[in-house]
Design a protein around this motif. Structure first.
Motif, PDB file in Angstrom:
ATOM      1  N   ASN A 160       8.768  -7.517 -16.144  1.00  0.00           N
ATOM      2  CA  ASN A 160      10.093  -6.747 -15.358  1.00  0.00           C
ATOM      3  C   ASN A 160      10.243  -7.474 -14.117  1.00  0.00           C
ATOM      4  N   LEU A 161      10.928  -8.238 -13.898  1.00  0.00           N
ATOM      5  CA  LEU A 161      11.121  -8.830 -12.744  1.00  0.00           C
ATOM      6  C   LEU A 161      12.140  -8.006 -12.264  1.00  0.00           C
ATOM      7  N   ALA A 162      13.239  -8.185 -13.433  1.00  0.00           N
ATOM      8  CA  ALA A 162      14.680  -7.701 -12.667  1.00  0.00           C
ATOM      9  C   ALA A 162      13.756  -5.804 -12.038  1.00  0.00           C
ATOM     10  N   GLU A 163      13.280  -5.067 -12.836  1.00  0.00           N
ATOM     11  CA  GLU A 163      13.371  -3.696 -12.582  1.00  0.00           C
ATOM     12  C   GLU A 163      12.911  -3.874 -11.440  1.00  0.00           C
ATOM     13  N   ALA A 164      11.651  -4.816 -11.298  1.00  0.00           N
ATOM     14  CA  ALA A 164      10.784  -5.108 -10.053  1.00  0.00           C
ATOM     15  C   ALA A 164      12.102  -5.327  -8.832  1.00  0.00           C
ATOM     16  N   VAL A 165      12.396  -6.167  -8.353  1.00  0.00           N
ATOM     17  CA  VAL A 165      13.478  -6.061  -8.241  1.00  0.00           C
ATOM     18  C   VAL A 165      14.283  -5.287  -6.883  1.00  0.00           C
ATOM     19  N   ARG A 166      14.834  -5.111  -8.496  1.00  0.00           N
ATOM     20  CA  ARG A 166      15.929  -3.519  -7.537  1.00  0.00           C
ATOM     21  C   ARG A 166      15.156  -2.238  -7.141  1.00  0.00           C
ATOM     22  N   PHE A 167      13.210  -2.143  -7.532  1.00  0.00           N
ATOM     23  CA  PHE A 167      12.802  -1.584  -6.438  1.00  0.00           C
ATOM     24  C   PHE A 167      12.653  -1.777  -5.343  1.00  0.00           C
ATOM     25  N   ALA A 168      12.201  -3.116  -5.101  1.00  0.00           N
ATOM     26  CA  ALA A 168      12.088  -3.976  -3.759  1.00  0.00           C
ATOM     27  C   ALA A 168      13.229  -3.631  -2.718  1.00  0.00           C
ATOM     28  N   ASN A 169      14.461  -4.234  -3.850  1.00  0.00           N
ATOM     29  CA  ASN A 169      15.369  -3.763  -3.142  1.00  0.00           C
ATOM     30  C   ASN A 169      16.072  -2.677  -2.350  1.00  0.00           C
ATOM     31  N   ARG A 170      15.760  -1.730  -3.470  1.00  0.00           N
ATOM     32  CA  ARG A 170      15.245   0.144  -2.550  1.00  0.00           C
ATOM     33  C   ARG A 170      14.618   0.004  -1.233  1.00  0.00           C
ATOM     34  N   GLY A 193       5.915  -6.570  -0.732  1.00  0.00           N
ATOM     35  CA  GLY A 193       5.302  -5.595  -1.170  1.00  0.00           C
ATOM     36  C   GLY A 193       5.330  -5.114  -1.976  1.00  0.00           C
ATOM     37  N   ALA A 194       6.632  -4.046  -1.763  1.00  0.00           N
ATOM     38  CA  ALA A 194       7.230  -3.426  -3.043  1.00  0.00           C
ATOM     39  C   ALA A 194       6.984  -4.193  -4.460  1.00  0.00           C
ATOM     40  N   LEU A 195       7.717  -5.160  -4.111  1.00  0.00           N
ATOM     41  CA  LEU A 195       7.864  -6.344  -5.626  1.00  0.00           C
ATOM     42  C   LEU A 195       6.377  -5.915  -6.265  1.00  0.00           C
ATOM     43  N   ALA A 210       0.390  -1.149  -0.044  1.00  0.00           N
ATOM     44  CA  ALA A 210       0.127  -0.331   0.330  1.00  0.00           C
ATOM     45  C   ALA A 210       0.842   0.912   0.525  1.00  0.00           C
ATOM     46  N   ARG A 211       1.786   1.376   0.768  1.00  0.00           N
ATOM     47  CA  ARG A 211       3.194   1.985   0.419  1.00  0.00           C
ATOM     48  C   ARG A 211       3.275   2.415  -0.120  1.00  0.00           C
ATOM     49  N   ALA A 212       3.702   1.750  -0.820  1.00  0.00           N
ATOM     50  CA  ALA A 212       4.462   1.547  -2.905  1.00  0.00           C
ATOM     51  C   ALA A 212       3.984   2.226  -3.787  1.00  0.00           C
ATOM     52  N   GLY A 213       2.427   2.032  -3.152  1.00  0.00           N
ATOM     53  CA  GLY A 213       1.732   2.861  -4.326  1.00  0.00           C
ATOM     54  C   GLY A 213       0.223   1.542  -5.073  1.00  0.00           C
ATOM     55  N   ALA A 214       0.013   0.623  -4.413  1.00  0.00           N
ATOM     56  CA  ALA A 214      -0.894  -0.837  -4.933  1.00  0.00           C
ATOM     57  C   ALA A 214      -2.352  -0.615  -3.763  1.00  0.00           C
ATOM     58  N   GLN A 215      -3.089  -0.571  -4.713  1.00  0.00           N
ATOM     59  CA  GLN A 215      -4.511  -0.759  -4.134  1.00  0.00           C
ATOM     60  C   GLN A 215      -4.355  -1.896  -3.329  1.00  0.00           C
ATOM     61  N   LEU A 255       5.573  -4.554 -10.436  1.00  0.00           N
ATOM     62  CA  LEU A 255       4.901  -6.066 -10.974  1.00  0.00           C
ATOM     63  C   LEU A 255       4.264  -6.098 -12.342  1.00  0.00           C
ATOM     64  N   GLN A 256       5.056  -6.423 -12.741  1.00  0.00           N
ATOM     65  CA  GLN A 256       3.741  -6.658 -14.096  1.00  0.00           C
ATOM     66  C   GLN A 256       2.872  -7.879 -13.718  1.00  0.00           C
ATOM     67  N   PRO A 257       1.693  -8.289 -14.382  1.00  0.00           N
ATOM     68  CA  PRO A 257       1.127  -9.209 -14.331  1.00  0.00           C
ATOM     69  C   PRO A 257       1.794 -10.708 -15.234  1.00  0.00           C
TER      70      PRO A 257
END
Length: 307
Positions: free
Chosen positions: A269-279, A257-259, A49-54, A263-265
């Motif tokens: 974009n798995l690699a990019e989503a992992v980087r965002f989650a790492n951050r 949660g951030a991932l 939720a904090r990362a922007g998901a409903q 993440l696209q269904p």
């Protein structure tokens, strides 16, 4: 915007801090103590939720002050609590987090009402599961409830994310068959596959075994080192961001949660989503407490722009 539903646990965390873990029979003074919201499921929902998901949550609390507190933690972060039930059959879940001066933690859990979540409870949320981009679950609630939720998601052609924690070697093949992405750490990977994770070659071997069990997409998190991903025959490793950790309690939950928020269904974009989650995870470990440490989308983006 991704729609994320989390099926999982809600725990009130009691955090006990001290210089070092006591030896058997030894008494040591605390250097501090605090209380915060926790539970792997609730942490992951708040992170999404904090990362922007409903985000919507499915779970159960007691008819007690702790239950009221935990629901408040969800709603204050924008998580829909319609499917959080209140039960008088047990107390709200609780966890005792032992944290030494080096930020190493050991955790003791009393599952409480988390262990009362049933497949029938999950079926009441069928409509929101069918409308979700992702359904996330862990093993702090009964596996039968998780399996039913994943079956409903698969029937609705929505994607599922399994965090197999706490580790268990008794994961039903039927659950793995309806899991689209599995996210274990190195210990959980070894429990599931028998592969001891030491380097990227062993990560490849572990991920391939998980794929052989029926899960097409795999992420293996390895703490402060980063995370390995595999999608079909493709794989890679995304290093962690180097920070001074204060409390690693919610690091993995923040990651998941951030991932899920970006993440696209189709997992393209798995690699990019992992980087965002790492951050996101790197920000969480720099603060004390599980849910108080989870960053917002703005904080994650700002950290990327300044570092």
């Amino acid at each position: 915007m991704n729609k994320v539903t989390v099926l999982g646990s809600l725990n009130v965390d009691s955090i006990l801090r001290f210089k070092r873990f006591p030896k058997p029979g030894e008494t040591l003074p605390l250097t501090g103590k605090s209380v915060a919201g926790g539970g792997k499921g609730a942490n992951q929902a708040i992170a999404a939720a904090r990362a922007g998901a409903q985000t919507t949550f499915i779970g159960k609390v007691g008819q007690d002050q702790e239950g009221t507190f935990m629901v408040q933690q969800l709603t204050e972060s924008g998580v829909d609590d319609r499917f959080v039930q209140h039960s008088d059959a047990a107390a709200t879940g609780s966890a005792f987090i032992l944290l030494d001066a080096s930020s190493e933690n050991r955790i003791l859990i009393d599952g409480g009402t988390n262990q009362l979540v049933t497949a029938e409870d999950v079926e009441q949320a069928q409509s929101v599961i069918a409308d979700s981009t992702f359904l996330i679950a862990q093993f702090e609630t009964p596996i039968a409830a998780t399996q039913r939720g994943f079956e409903l998601a698969r029937a609705a052609k929505q994607k599922t994310i399994l965090n197999p924690a706490p580790a268990t070697d008794a994961v039903p093949a039927e659950l793995l068959a309806v899991t689209d992405l599995i996210v274990p750490n190195e210990t959980e990977t070894e429990t599931l596959t028998g592969v001891h994770i030491t380097d990227e070659a062993s990560m490849v071997a572990g991920a391939q075994k998980l794929q052989a069990l029926g899960v097409a997409n795999v992420i293996i998190t390895v703490g402060s080192k980063g995370a390995f991903w595999m999608r079909g025959g493709e794989h890679g490793f995304v290093p962690a961001f180097k920070v001074d950790a204060v409390d690693t309690t919610a690091a993995g939950d923040t990651f998941i949660g951030a991932l899920s928020s970006v993440l696209q269904p189709d997992f393209s974009n798995l690699a990019e989503a992992v980087r965002f989650a790492n951050r996101a995870s790197s920000l969480a470990v720099q603060k004390l407490g599980a849910q108080p440490s989870i960053p917002t989308q703005a904080e994650i983006v700002a950290a990327d722009q300044t570092k």
